[in-house]
Design an enzyme around this catalytic site. Sequence first.
Site, PDB file in Angstrom:
ATOM      1  N   SER A 158      41.364 -15.414  36.139  1.00 34.40           N
ATOM      2  CA  SER A 158      41.531 -14.924  37.512  1.00 34.40           C
ATOM      3  C   SER A 158      40.709 -13.695  37.872  1.00 34.40           C
ATOM      4  O   SER A 158      40.581 -13.371  39.054  1.00 34.40           O
ATOM      5  CB  SER A 158      43.008 -14.638  37.789  1.00 34.40           C
ATOM      6  OG  SER A 158      43.709 -15.849  37.946  1.00 34.40           O
ATOM      7  N   LYS A 163      44.818  -5.613  43.554  1.00 31.49           N
ATOM      8  CA  LYS A 163      45.342  -6.939  43.875  1.00 31.49           C
ATOM      9  C   LYS A 163      46.823  -6.829  44.229  1.00 31.49           C
ATOM     10  O   LYS A 163      47.557  -6.051  43.587  1.00 31.49           O
ATOM     11  CB  LYS A 163      45.128  -7.828  42.648  1.00 31.49           C
ATOM     12  CG  LYS A 163      45.527  -9.280  42.770  1.00 31.49           C
ATOM     13  CD  LYS A 163      45.151  -9.998  41.474  1.00 31.49           C
ATOM     14  CE  LYS A 163      45.525 -11.454  41.462  1.00 31.49           C
ATOM     15  NZ  LYS A 163      45.065 -12.133  40.218  1.00 31.49           N
ATOM     16  N   SER A 211      42.354 -16.230  40.641  1.00 32.73           N
ATOM     17  CA  SER A 211      43.277 -15.829  41.678  1.00 32.73           C
ATOM     18  C   SER A 211      42.940 -14.489  42.340  1.00 32.73           C
ATOM     19  O   SER A 211      43.428 -14.202  43.431  1.00 32.73           O
ATOM     20  CB  SER A 211      44.695 -15.753  41.116  1.00 32.73           C
ATOM     21  OG  SER A 211      44.822 -14.730  40.161  1.00 32.73           O
TER      22      SER A 211
END
Lengths: 56, 431
Positions: free
Chosen positions: B165, B65, B141
């Site tokens: 997330s 990420k 997220s």
Amino acid sequence: MPSESSSLDFLRELAVRQGIQPEDADLEGVRGFLDTILPAVAELELLVPKETETEI
Amino acid sequence: MSVARIAAQIRAGELSPREAVESYLERIEAHSDLNAYISVRAEEALAEADSAPPGPLHGVPVAVKDVIDVAGTRTTAASKVLADAPPATRDAATVAGLKAAGAIVLGKLNLHEFAFGALTSSAYFGPARNPWDPARTCGGSSGGSGAAAAADLCAGNLGTDTGGSIRIPSALCGVTGLRPTIGLVPNHGLIPVSWTFDTIGPLGRSAEDCSLLLEAIAPSFRPTKTGDRPRVGSVTHLLQKADPAVGATVEAATRELNARPVDAQVLEHASVIQQLNMLPEAAAAHLPWLRTKLADYGADVRARLLAGLSLPVTAYPTGLRARRWLWDQVRPLFERYDILTAPTMPMVAPRLDAIPADYRLVLMPFNSPWSCLGLPAVSVPCGFVDGLPVGMVLVGRRGEDAAVLQAAQRFQEATDWHERRPEPVSAVPSA
């Protein structure tokens, strides 16, 4: 408590004192959030016993 | 292909690290419309494939990420605020762990701006799209992580989880993702949302893959296996609170686990509790950028950060004490049960053009409890509603990440939901 601590002028002053220049639209959003969460915080303060420590 | 399978093929000499990387780079290019990646390290990854050290992940192509530093690559956090930031000068601790285990980092994955939201809809970098239906959100997220795992754009990857997330995109994209015990995985080299909630964790095709990735990034983690079947409790109010079809799908899955109903209504306080600590911590972490780049934030993230600045100071210690109180209430449940289970999300992935106004508020009761308590929580695919994946979360005691992963692996040995792939993507030849 919510109405006093979440007036736009109060919120703007709080932000400006921390060096931030928000727009009115931003502050409207903050006010809406505070009006929702502050009563829940007050409820939580009553719910959590005084002797509760912070370590989890 | 799974982390375990690629590692095995490379060990057997059936596939070279370079071939594996080339294959994934082709897939990433072919599915660029999903917008799962913010940056791809094509040249670097090919070079690293030729010199990957031996290890349990030797030659396995992974991704991270884009809030996790990879030396030589810009960390954007999917925000205009950092769009022109200089490249990171060193690897995050987790990236160093992956590389030491022999893995190859393909690139950086899309996310909700600054990992502070559940949609992955950056105004600057564009939304990541759900491989099951590109008109729908992949959650967030770590939305690029969910999309990349579902579309097989990396063997496995790292996301981050503050309030759901990792679990949310895992559920909405039909993949497996673990929020590890708080503190198990080092956060050095991560752009923080909230220091007392943030953790890096793995997403992949299966619990087995998550375990392999966790071994590489958490120095103290050791997978263990026991013959005992865990005692599983099903959190009934969350089943009832979910969309009826989602609730029924998860309830059917809990029968596979022999779960017994559990009353844990006290968890309803977790959403508010989390915000009392998470919002001020996020505001503190962002203060320098709020002062200089306020207009560069998306409106939703800007509003949350300003809210964090505006809470009364008493809110923060109230949040800390309430987290302790919440654990005092929940601890007896973990004396009766080894695992608690619930729907990961109350809904399937909504369309990007029809996100419910209360989306964030609705999902918090399903995710905040386990974040507040710092417990390991793995989301596994457990069925479909209207052709879209549904996730079930398995939660264990602090430090019992191996037990949670073993329970998930047992479920996946008895079911094949985690093997299902989205049609348009599975039609593309894989590695």
